[in-house]
Design an enzyme around this catalytic site. Structure first.
Site, PDB file in Angstrom:
ATOM      1  N   ARG A 128      46.444   9.606  41.592  1.00 30.38           N
ATOM      2  CA  ARG A 128      46.358  10.032  40.180  1.00 30.38           C
ATOM      3  C   ARG A 128      47.625  10.809  39.788  1.00 30.38           C
ATOM      4  NH1 ARG A 128      42.209   7.387  37.967  1.00 30.38           N
ATOM      5  NH2 ARG A 128      42.139   8.860  36.251  1.00 30.38           N
ATOM      6  N   ASP A 167      49.603   5.238  31.571  1.00 29.10           N
ATOM      7  CA  ASP A 167      49.745   6.688  31.452  1.00 29.10           C
ATOM      8  C   ASP A 167      50.970   7.301  32.136  1.00 29.10           C
ATOM      9  OD1 ASP A 167      47.295   5.913  30.550  1.00 29.10           O
ATOM     10  OD2 ASP A 167      46.154   7.453  31.582  1.00 29.10           O
ATOM     11  N   TRP A 202      36.618   3.631  25.234  1.00 29.78           N
ATOM     12  CA  TRP A 202      38.089   3.600  25.147  1.00 29.78           C
ATOM     13  C   TRP A 202      38.518   2.381  24.354  1.00 29.78           C
ATOM     14  CZ3 TRP A 202      36.630   7.332  28.304  1.00 29.78           C
ATOM     15  CH2 TRP A 202      37.535   8.348  28.629  1.00 29.78           C
ATOM     16  N   GLU A 232      39.802  -0.183  39.632  1.00 25.04           N
ATOM     17  CA  GLU A 232      40.664   0.047  38.466  1.00 25.04           C
ATOM     18  C   GLU A 232      42.076  -0.495  38.715  1.00 25.04           C
ATOM     19  OE1 GLU A 232      40.773   4.223  37.589  1.00 25.04           O
ATOM     20  OE2 GLU A 232      41.754   3.972  35.644  1.00 25.04           O
TER      21      GLU A 232
END
Ligand code: GLC
Length: 429
Positions: free
Chosen positions: A202, A165, A31, A394
């Site tokens: 998520r 995101d 990434w 994360e």
């Protein structure tokens, strides 16, 4: 085991010989901005890897200078990621490399300032000079294809390009895509099988369909243009702060390397002059994205609202005013991706509330440049403390007193390891 040693173990575990994956299984390729942050960590471990990592990233650069957000090295070996290399189908563009599959959107341009760090670390000057040309042609691409009028600011065309995101910042633009328009989309999500509590940590399926709709439209335009009615056209203060900081680094570095930097100086001046016009909310002393479709700022207090500190944009007095509320809210860790009082806040959900180490690192670096060493030290210690207590995850719950678990998403997450290692290795005074 000592935290620094754990971080090194994660960097080693995720190293694939030429590049580092962000996290095992969840993100099995290279990434873009992850690699920049990871390179910094490797300066404290295996410095040569930092250069190799950057070179592997730029092996996916397109002929026109575009740098994709995912480079699908060894795509055939891994099926645990969606949307896959075949879904992106970078071959629709003649600009894409013939021998390597990539995505067709980009990510925040961290590479200029990372390259300056690699230079300061005394790494091979010839390799740095070659990388300079690649980073510089990526900046050229950004200004040629994405600059908004002659502002020196560039637009993003997908929420994934922001690197944040599902931030509440993107709710209004994404909701422009109607349910009817999404009917044709078949989801094959893999991420939800790789993490615990995926329903609360998520993005939702409906969000994902919208992300794919944008990808499909961009693919139809060979990733080089958009239709007039494209719903997602944003000037993002995070992307543009990082662009300005990297442009500044390229100018300094270019002078040492004897490169042409006049055009970069011109863009730096334009971008700096336009910045407050589009992003600043003077009353709240915060920065917000500017929606080019709705012609308004998207006013949600997010960690991204502080990233202009990294680029040295606000005055010292403003930085101090920006930080004050955070200091008074001791039950909230700095800097939540969405403030708990913001609309759309969710404490466990990705970029809708949790704390991310890369954002804290950027703010920490910025505070050091303002010589606010006490403030910088606080951010550093809280970030290191959080990772020490909960693990190299994360993202993290923003509440200091929460009872329901704290580290989420990918475990053994590379940029958390790399940036904590960098923080541990630097004294702030
Ligand atoms: C997620 C993050 C993005 C990151 C990627 C790989 O998509 O939102 O910023 O680059 O994971 O770690």
């Amino acid at each position: 085991m000592e935290l620094a040693h754990q971080c090194i173990q994660v960097l080693d575990k995720n190293w694939k010989g030429r590049f580092t994956i962000p996290s095992p299984r969840l993100y099995p390729f290279q990434w873009n901005w992850d690699s920049g942050f990871i390179a910094l960590g490797n300066l404290h471990h295996k410095p040569e890897r930092a250069l190799t990592e950057m070179e592997a990233l730029f092996s996916g650069q397109w002929k026109n200078g575009f740098l994709p957000h995912i480079i699908f090295h060894n795509a055939e070996k891994y099926s645990s990621y969606f949307p896959s290399a075949d879904y992106w189908n970078s071959g629709v563009s003649e600009e894409a490399p013939a021998d390597l599959k990539t995505s067709g959107i980009t990510q925040p341009p961290v590479h200029g300032f990372i390259l300056e760090e690699l230079f300061k670390a005394g790494l091979d000057i010839q390799r740095i000079s070659e990388l300079f040309n690649k980073v510089s042609s990526y900046h050229q691409w950004l200004y040629q294809y994405r600059e908004y009028e002659s502002t020196g600011l560039v637009a993003i065309w997908h929420n994934w390009e922001s690197g944040m995101d599902n931030s509440p910042w993107w709710d209004i633009p994404l909701e422009r895509i109607t349910l009817d328009e999404l009917e044709y989309i078949q989801l094959e999500r893999k991420d939800v099988h790789e993490v615990k509590e995926s329903e609360s940590t998520r993005p939702k399926d409906l969000d994902y369909k919208r992300y794919l709709y944008l990808v499909d439209t961009l693919r139809e335009h060979k990733y080089s243009g958009i239709p007039d009615d494209f719903p997602f056209q944003i000037l993002d203060p995070v992307f543009n702060s990082i662009l300005l900081a990297s442009t500044e680094s390229l100018i300094r570095l270019g002078k040492v390397l004897n490169k042409d930097t006049d055009w970069l100086s011109q863009k730096l001046n334009q971008g700096t002059e336009s910045f407050d016009v589009y992003f600043l909310d003077d009353e709240q002393d915060l920065y917000f994205p500017y929606d080019l479709v709705g012609r308004e700022q998207l006013k949600q207090p997010c960690s991204g609202s502080y990233i202009p500190i990294f680029a040295g944009i606000p005055s010292l007095a403003r930085v101090q005013r920006m930080l004050k509320p955070n200091r008074e809210q001791t039950q909230i860790r700095p800097f939540p991706s969405c403030h708990p009082e913001g609309v759309g806040f969710e404490q466990k959900n990705y970029w809708r509330g949790p704390v991310w180490v890369n954002m804290n690192w950027l703010i920490w670096k910025g505070l050091l440049n303002y010589h606010l060493s006490g403030e910088a030290e606080l951010v550093k210690n809280q970030t290191i403390g959080m990772v020490k207590e909960y693990g190299i995850f994360e993202y993290f719950n923003p509440f200091t007193d929460n009872q329901s678990g704290t580290g989420y998403g990918g475990a053994d997450f590379s940029w958390t390891a790399a940036l904590v290692l960098d923080m541990i290795n630097k004294t702030t005074s």
